[in-house]
Design a protein around this motif. Structure first.
Motif, PDB file in Angstrom:
ATOM      1  N   ALA A  13      32.125  67.725  76.969  1.00  0.00           N
ATOM      2  CA  ALA A  13      30.963  68.786  76.590  1.00  0.00           C
ATOM      3  C   ALA A  13      30.478  68.522  75.437  1.00  0.00           C
ATOM      4  N   VAL A  14      29.231  69.032  75.312  1.00  0.00           N
ATOM      5  CA  VAL A  14      28.479  69.019  73.860  1.00  0.00           C
ATOM      6  C   VAL A  14      27.912  70.545  73.707  1.00  0.00           C
ATOM      7  N   SER A  15      28.128  70.655  72.350  1.00  0.00           N
ATOM      8  CA  SER A  15      27.981  71.864  71.580  1.00  0.00           C
ATOM      9  C   SER A  15      26.319  71.987  71.548  1.00  0.00           C
ATOM     10  N   ARG A  16      25.923  73.420  71.222  1.00  0.00           N
ATOM     11  CA  ARG A  16      24.537  73.679  71.338  1.00  0.00           C
ATOM     12  C   ARG A  16      24.022  73.095  69.953  1.00  0.00           C
ATOM     13  N   ARG A  17      24.878  72.927  68.835  1.00  0.00           N
ATOM     14  CA  ARG A  17      24.601  72.346  67.536  1.00  0.00           C
ATOM     15  C   ARG A  17      24.335  70.974  67.836  1.00  0.00           C
ATOM     16  N   GLU A  18      25.350  70.227  68.446  1.00  0.00           N
ATOM     17  CA  GLU A  18      25.187  68.606  68.699  1.00  0.00           C
ATOM     18  C   GLU A  18      24.117  68.610  69.402  1.00  0.00           C
ATOM     19  N   PHE A  19      23.687  69.189  70.620  1.00  0.00           N
ATOM     20  CA  PHE A  19      22.628  68.995  71.200  1.00  0.00           C
ATOM     21  C   PHE A  19      21.115  69.209  70.510  1.00  0.00           C
ATOM     22  N   ASP A  20      21.319  70.204  69.721  1.00  0.00           N
ATOM     23  CA  ASP A  20      19.987  70.318  68.847  1.00  0.00           C
ATOM     24  C   ASP A  20      19.817  69.177  67.929  1.00  0.00           C
ATOM     25  N   GLU A  21      20.922  68.512  67.391  1.00  0.00           N
ATOM     26  CA  GLU A  21      20.686  67.338  66.416  1.00  0.00           C
ATOM     27  C   GLU A  21      20.358  66.049  67.300  1.00  0.00           C
ATOM     28  N   VAL A  22      20.674  66.088  68.350  1.00  0.00           N
ATOM     29  CA  VAL A  22      20.141  64.806  69.408  1.00  0.00           C
ATOM     30  C   VAL A  22      18.835  65.198  69.797  1.00  0.00           C
ATOM     31  N   PHE A  23      18.312  66.311  69.949  1.00  0.00           N
ATOM     32  CA  PHE A  23      16.848  66.634  70.164  1.00  0.00           C
ATOM     33  C   PHE A  23      16.186  66.129  68.958  1.00  0.00           C
ATOM     34  N   ALA A  24      16.496  66.693  67.837  1.00  0.00           N
ATOM     35  CA  ALA A  24      15.874  66.168  66.544  1.00  0.00           C
ATOM     36  C   ALA A  24      15.658  64.663  66.217  1.00  0.00           C
ATOM     37  N   ARG A 247      24.932  67.211  86.735  1.00  0.00           N
ATOM     38  CA  ARG A 247      25.099  68.561  87.027  1.00  0.00           C
ATOM     39  C   ARG A 247      26.663  69.057  87.548  1.00  0.00           C
ATOM     40  N   PRO A 248      27.172  69.984  86.971  1.00  0.00           N
ATOM     41  CA  PRO A 248      26.681  70.793  86.146  1.00  0.00           C
ATOM     42  C   PRO A 248      26.374  70.420  84.579  1.00  0.00           C
ATOM     43  N   SER A 249      25.626  71.070  83.873  1.00  0.00           N
ATOM     44  CA  SER A 249      25.296  70.665  82.520  1.00  0.00           C
ATOM     45  C   SER A 249      26.482  70.703  81.548  1.00  0.00           C
ATOM     46  N   PRO A 250      26.642  69.674  80.695  1.00  0.00           N
ATOM     47  CA  PRO A 250      27.742  69.651  79.650  1.00  0.00           C
ATOM     48  C   PRO A 250      27.476  70.383  78.549  1.00  0.00           C
ATOM     49  N   VAL A 251      26.240  71.107  78.717  1.00  0.00           N
ATOM     50  CA  VAL A 251      26.048  71.816  77.449  1.00  0.00           C
ATOM     51  C   VAL A 251      25.538  73.455  77.388  1.00  0.00           C
ATOM     52  N   GLU A 252      26.491  74.194  76.980  1.00  0.00           N
ATOM     53  CA  GLU A 252      26.652  75.504  77.281  1.00  0.00           C
ATOM     54  C   GLU A 252      25.080  76.260  76.933  1.00  0.00           C
ATOM     55  N   GLY A 253      24.555  76.893  77.969  1.00  0.00           N
ATOM     56  CA  GLY A 253      23.212  77.628  77.685  1.00  0.00           C
ATOM     57  C   GLY A 253      22.280  76.712  77.827  1.00  0.00           C
ATOM     58  N   VAL A 254      22.406  75.430  78.173  1.00  0.00           N
ATOM     59  CA  VAL A 254      21.162  74.546  78.229  1.00  0.00           C
ATOM     60  C   VAL A 254      21.526  73.836  79.819  1.00  0.00           C
TER      61      VAL A 254
END
Length: 314
Positions: A13-24, A247-254
């Motif tokens: 699982a990937v947190s939303r915060r971690e996902f945003d860090e990858v995005f950046a 799928r399913p996505s490992p990022v909650e809310g994305v």
């Protein structure tokens, strides 16, 4: 960061915060003057010439699925096809036969290209523009498919089932960075700048042998942690026989994190729902997994993508 699945096969699982860090970390906003073409700017005439040099046998492999008018769990909005002239509308001699085609192609059935206007993350399209201001009822004012034009470059097939000695990856299985690296080694190919990377998970072989399933609910594909490797290599295009996302996505809310990273952060258009079975066989027979790839989407001003039949030439 990479990691093997912990618990569920689509993990970790990937947190939303971690996902945003990858995005950046993978974001390329501001890199190109012609931002609407995104990563296709990486493909120069030299890339095209080198790709043309890969043609040896002259084997041509089209990659689109058949136009699917049959509803099913993975085809909620079937493509349309009906005749409009059976030789009885215009004056005789010669008789003409005409038909109509229509499709709501963004889904899990029609082989198609996602342009840069197709995906926004936190309200922003690729290069930072506000989606609400740039996409409206008349289409997209930025990142439309017509701005992309055609792409001719080196294609690379990462055939994961072939590497693992399997007919397919099961729906829900995540592909990680180390899986991509292992596939490069096993297949004797290395992803380079300007490449189009095609990921085969064997979806349509499984579909033919076991029947359709809801590919929105379960599909093999890339984990978020695999994307930085592709960003480091400087790819121009990403595609596969799924839609690139596990799928399913490992990022909650994305719900489609790889779409967000590829399209909205990296400016990399996506090819979804390709049938890669013939290409898998052709590459295995040729003993090589790099080839000339031609992608020519429809010239639709303001379109968020296009049905497409990419062609690989070995």
């Amino acid at each position: 960061m990479t990691g093997r699945p912990a618990g569920a096969p689509n993990g970790p699982a990937v947190s939303r915060r971690e996902f945003d860090e990858v995005f950046a970390a993978v974001r390329t906003w501001g890199r190109w003057a012609d931002a609407g073409r995104g990563a296709w700017n990486r493909v120069t005439p030299d890339h095209v010439r080198r790709a043309a040099g890969l043609v040896r046998s002259g084997t041509v492999v089209p990659l689109a699925r058949p136009w699917d008018t049959v509803p099913g769990p993975d085809n909620a909005k079937p493509a349309l096809h009906h005749m409009t002239d059976l030789g009885d509308v215009e004056p005789p001699e010669p008789a003409t036969h005409k038909d109509f085609l229509g499709t709501d192609y963004h889904g899990k059935s029609v082989s198609h290209l996602d342009a840069l206007s197709h995906v926004a993350y936190r309200g922003r399209l690729y290069d930072g523009g506000a989606a609400r201001e740039l996409v409206g009822a008349a289409g997209a004012a930025f990142g439309g498919v017509a701005a992309l034009g055609a792409l001719v470059t080196r294609g690379v097939l990462l055939d994961l089932p072939a590497v693992r000695g399997l007919p397919w990856l099961e729906p829900g299985a995540a592909v990680h960075a180390e899986d991509l690296a292992a596939a490069e080694t096993a297949l004797g190919v290395e992803i380079a700048e300007g490449d189009a990377v095609l990921l085969r998970v064997g979806r349509f072989r499984r579909r033919r042998e076991q029947g359709p399933w809801d590919a929105d609910a379960a599909g093999a594909g890339l984990h978020v942690h695999a994307v930085p490797l592709l960003a480091e290599r400087g790819i121009a295009l990403l595609g596969g026989d799924g839609d690139s996302d596990v799928r399913p996505s490992p990022v909650e809310g994305v719900h489609s994190p790889v779409h967000a990273l590829a399209v909205a952060a990296m400016g990399v258009p996506l090819l979804d729902n390709l049938d890669l079975e013939a290409l898998s066989a052709a590459c295995a027979e040729a003993g090589r997994y790099a080839f000339l790839l031609v992608v020519a989407p429809l010239n639709v001003p303001g379109g968020t993508g296009s049905p497409v039949n990419p062609v690989a030439v070995l």
